[in-house]
Scaffold this motif. Structure first.
Motif, PDB file in Angstrom:
ATOM      1  N   ALA A  54      42.066  48.173  40.094  1.00  0.00           N
ATOM      2  CA  ALA A  54      40.627  48.415  40.114  1.00  0.00           C
ATOM      3  C   ALA A  54      40.059  48.229  41.517  1.00  0.00           C
ATOM      4  O   ALA A  54      39.010  48.780  41.851  1.00  0.00           O
ATOM      5  CB  ALA A  54      39.910  47.473  39.146  1.00  0.00           C
ATOM      6  N   PHE A  55      40.760  47.446  42.337  1.00  0.00           N
ATOM      7  CA  PHE A  55      40.281  47.133  43.675  1.00  0.00           C
ATOM      8  C   PHE A  55      41.414  47.294  44.693  1.00  0.00           C
ATOM      9  O   PHE A  55      42.583  47.394  44.328  1.00  0.00           O
ATOM     10  CB  PHE A  55      39.765  45.682  43.746  1.00  0.00           C
ATOM     11  N   ASN A  68      40.174  38.075  38.978  1.00  0.00           N
ATOM     12  CA  ASN A  68      38.870  38.733  38.981  1.00  0.00           C
ATOM     13  C   ASN A  68      38.599  39.265  37.578  1.00  0.00           C
ATOM     14  O   ASN A  68      39.355  40.108  37.071  1.00  0.00           O
ATOM     15  CB  ASN A  68      38.862  39.884  39.996  1.00  0.00           C
ATOM     16  N   SER A  69      37.540  38.773  36.938  1.00  0.00           N
ATOM     17  CA  SER A  69      37.260  39.168  35.548  1.00  0.00           C
ATOM     18  C   SER A  69      36.982  40.660  35.431  1.00  0.00           C
ATOM     19  O   SER A  69      37.087  41.228  34.337  1.00  0.00           O
ATOM     20  CB  SER A  69      36.067  38.369  35.009  1.00  0.00           C
ATOM     21  N   ARG A  70      36.629  41.321  36.534  1.00  0.00           N
ATOM     22  CA  ARG A  70      36.381  42.767  36.504  1.00  0.00           C
ATOM     23  C   ARG A  70      37.630  43.581  36.824  1.00  0.00           C
ATOM     24  O   ARG A  70      37.594  44.808  36.844  1.00  0.00           O
ATOM     25  CB  ARG A  70      35.270  43.125  37.494  1.00  0.00           C
ATOM     26  N   GLY A  71      38.732  42.884  37.098  1.00  0.00           N
ATOM     27  CA  GLY A  71      39.958  43.585  37.438  1.00  0.00           C
ATOM     28  C   GLY A  71      40.710  44.081  36.224  1.00  0.00           C
ATOM     29  O   GLY A  71      40.395  43.733  35.075  1.00  0.00           O
ATOM     30  N   ASN A  72      41.728  44.901  36.485  1.00  0.00           N
ATOM     31  CA  ASN A  72      42.592  45.418  35.423  1.00  0.00           C
ATOM     32  C   ASN A  72      43.775  44.483  35.205  1.00  0.00           C
ATOM     33  O   ASN A  72      44.110  43.670  36.070  1.00  0.00           O
ATOM     34  CB  ASN A  72      43.112  46.813  35.794  1.00  0.00           C
ATOM     35  N   GLU A  80      45.371  41.551  38.526  1.00  0.00           N
ATOM     36  CA  GLU A  80      43.983  41.504  38.978  1.00  0.00           C
ATOM     37  C   GLU A  80      43.101  40.673  38.036  1.00  0.00           C
ATOM     38  O   GLU A  80      42.257  39.901  38.489  1.00  0.00           O
ATOM     39  CB  GLU A  80      43.408  42.928  39.043  1.00  0.00           C
ATOM     40  N   ARG A  81      43.292  40.866  36.739  1.00  0.00           N
ATOM     41  CA  ARG A  81      42.435  40.205  35.752  1.00  0.00           C
ATOM     42  C   ARG A  81      42.506  38.682  35.890  1.00  0.00           C
ATOM     43  O   ARG A  81      41.542  37.989  35.585  1.00  0.00           O
ATOM     44  CB  ARG A  81      42.849  40.646  34.345  1.00  0.00           C
ATOM     45  N   GLU A  91      36.133  47.353  46.058  1.00  0.00           N
ATOM     46  CA  GLU A  91      36.186  46.202  46.948  1.00  0.00           C
ATOM     47  C   GLU A  91      37.370  46.331  47.906  1.00  0.00           C
ATOM     48  O   GLU A  91      38.388  46.926  47.579  1.00  0.00           O
ATOM     49  CB  GLU A  91      36.311  44.901  46.146  1.00  0.00           C
TER      50      GLU A  91
END
Length: 457
Positions: free
Chosen positions: A394-395, A426-430, A422-423, A163
């Protein structure tokens, strides 16, 4: 009757001849370069004196060359700086106040004109400072200022499935210009003078940094063999002795002592001013995590202030003091509050906004070593938070602030506190916040990737 007719004819002819020189002179004032009163001499005598011959030759050449030179001289050079060097704070105040545009002028200006007026530059003794950009080695051109208000061009376009540009909280140049342009002139001038006050007080630090770059940035302690240090375990203990000596005085006092005592005292004073340790870490345990997506400025400042006085004020209170909005926080506000609300300037000198676009990675690393290892004071890192430079992400994200709080020369790394998790957003983040060790070259390139290309130190 014949004599009467002849007399009338002569009278009429005399009247016509009397009008002839007046009609010739009536055209002369229309010449743009013509100056001086019209000649009252008769036409037979006028050609011989100098006054009538000079105007006839000058206007034919001057008007054709002057108009073609003046328009090209105005737009081509860098528009932001035309002011003479300010030698006192009162001169700075005068220049800033007089060059700040009026409200109607700002509202009628387009974006590029607003950028040139809101990011205008001044010369403080020998150093160039541009509003918003900080101290610069080279003055920006109009085209460069215009490109600043465009989004950064450096992106991780090659990262498939990553992203792009999730905002994290620094104020972009376009938003900085828009914020300043929206202020009434009186409010804007106050904000500009607040920024210029830190620049004026820190101009000696800027000069030393410029001279360091000009000297080619020699390595730190070249005679000292490198020592190993564990980069993953930040150390809080650093030698306390350098903090009393560092205050930039070694480089300032040496030139004044040398001329008066040429041989005996000059070698002793600068002989061992400061020794930069091979590694240094400060602020252990004072890491923070930003509570809102656009609060990297308040979170970074919370950490810096907390480590200074051991009092953890809320990010909401710092957001108010820093003037943070949903658009982010200006680095000039970060520097202003560091000078006003912390004791870090006692060891590091007045904090300034310093542009690094003319630096290289070695200079960037050397300056960090001096600031962190000798002054024991943090650096306000101002980066573009991209995965290519910070692989724990992650992004990709936008402009961002971090705490520079250590280094290891053997491994070529700079230690930071990452305030963005990030987490959390964003639940998909690190999970990304906390102490990190970044290659100095990567941190430098991440700084250049940000449109401002500056840091606070």
């Amino acid at each position: 009757m014949l004599t009467a007719a002849r007399g009338a004819t002569l009278i009429l002819l005399g009247a016509l001849l009397a009008q002839a020189p007046l009609t010739a002179q009536a055209y002369q004032p229309r010449e743009p370069e013509y100056s001086g009163p019209p000649s009252t001499a008769t036409p037979t005598v006028a050609p011989t004196p100098v006054p009538t011959s000079a105007p006839t030759s000058v206007p034919t050449s001057a008007p054709t060359s002057a108009p073609t030179e003046e328009p090209s001289a105005t737009p081509t050079p860098s528009t932001p700086v035309a002011e003479p060097a300010a030698r006192s704070w009162s001169e700075v105040v005068k220049q800033v106040t007089e060059t700040s545009p009026g409200d109607l002028q700002v509202r009628s200006a387009d974006k590029s004109e607003q950028a040139e007026s809101m990011l205008r530059c001044f010369k403080l003794d020998t150093e160039n400072y541009c509003l918003g950009l900080g101290f610069v080695d080279k003055l920006p051109t109009g085209a460069q200022l215009q490109s600043l208000v465009s989004p950064p061009t450096l992106r991780a376009a090659g990262d498939v499935g990553v992203e792009q540009d999730i905002p994290t909280g620094d104020l972009t140049p376009a938003d900085f210009v828009a914020q300043r342009a929206a202020m009434p002139k009186s409010t804007r001038v106050s904000a500009e003078l607040d920024e210029m006050q830190a620049a004026w007080n820190g101009r000696e630090k800027a000069r030393e940094l410029r001279e360091l770059v000009a000297a080619g940035t020699p390595p730190v302690n070249p005679q000292e063999p490198s020592r190993e240090a564990a980069p993953a375990t930040p150390e809080a203990g650093t030698t306390a002795a350098p903090t009393a000596t560092p205050t930039v005085t070694p480089t300032r006092t040496a030139p004044t002592v040398a001329p008066s005592k040429p041989v005996p005292s000059a070698p002793t004073t600068p002989a061992a001013p400061v020794k930069v340790p091979a590694s240094a870490y400060i602020m252990k345990g004072f890491q923070t995590s930003q509570e809102k997506g656009y609060w990297c400025g308040p979170a970074t400042f919370q950490s810096i202030d907390w480590a200074d006085d051991n009092q953890k004020d809320t990010q909401a209170s710092w957001a108010k003091d820093l003037g943070s909005t949903t658009g982010g926080t200006a680095i000039s506000s970060m520097v202003k509050q560091t000078n006003a609300k912390t004791a870090w300037p006692k060891s590091a000198g007045t904090y300034i906004v310093q542009n690094v676009s003319d630096w290289n990675a070695q200079t960037f690393f050397t300056v960090h070593q001096k600031h962190l290892g000798v002054y024991n004071a943090p650096v306000i890192e101002h980066v573009q938070l991209l995965k290519r430079y910070f692989p724990y992400l992650a992004f990709n994200h936008s402009g961002h602030y971090q705490v520079g709080r250590g280094y290891d020369r053997a491994n070529g790394t700079i230690a930071i506190f990452e305030v963005f998790n990030e987490r959390r957003f964003n639940s998909r983040g690190n999970v990304t916040d906390g102490p990190r060790n970044i290659p100095a070259s990567a941190l430098f390139n991440a700084t250049l990737a940000n449109s401002f290309k500056n840091i606070g130190l």
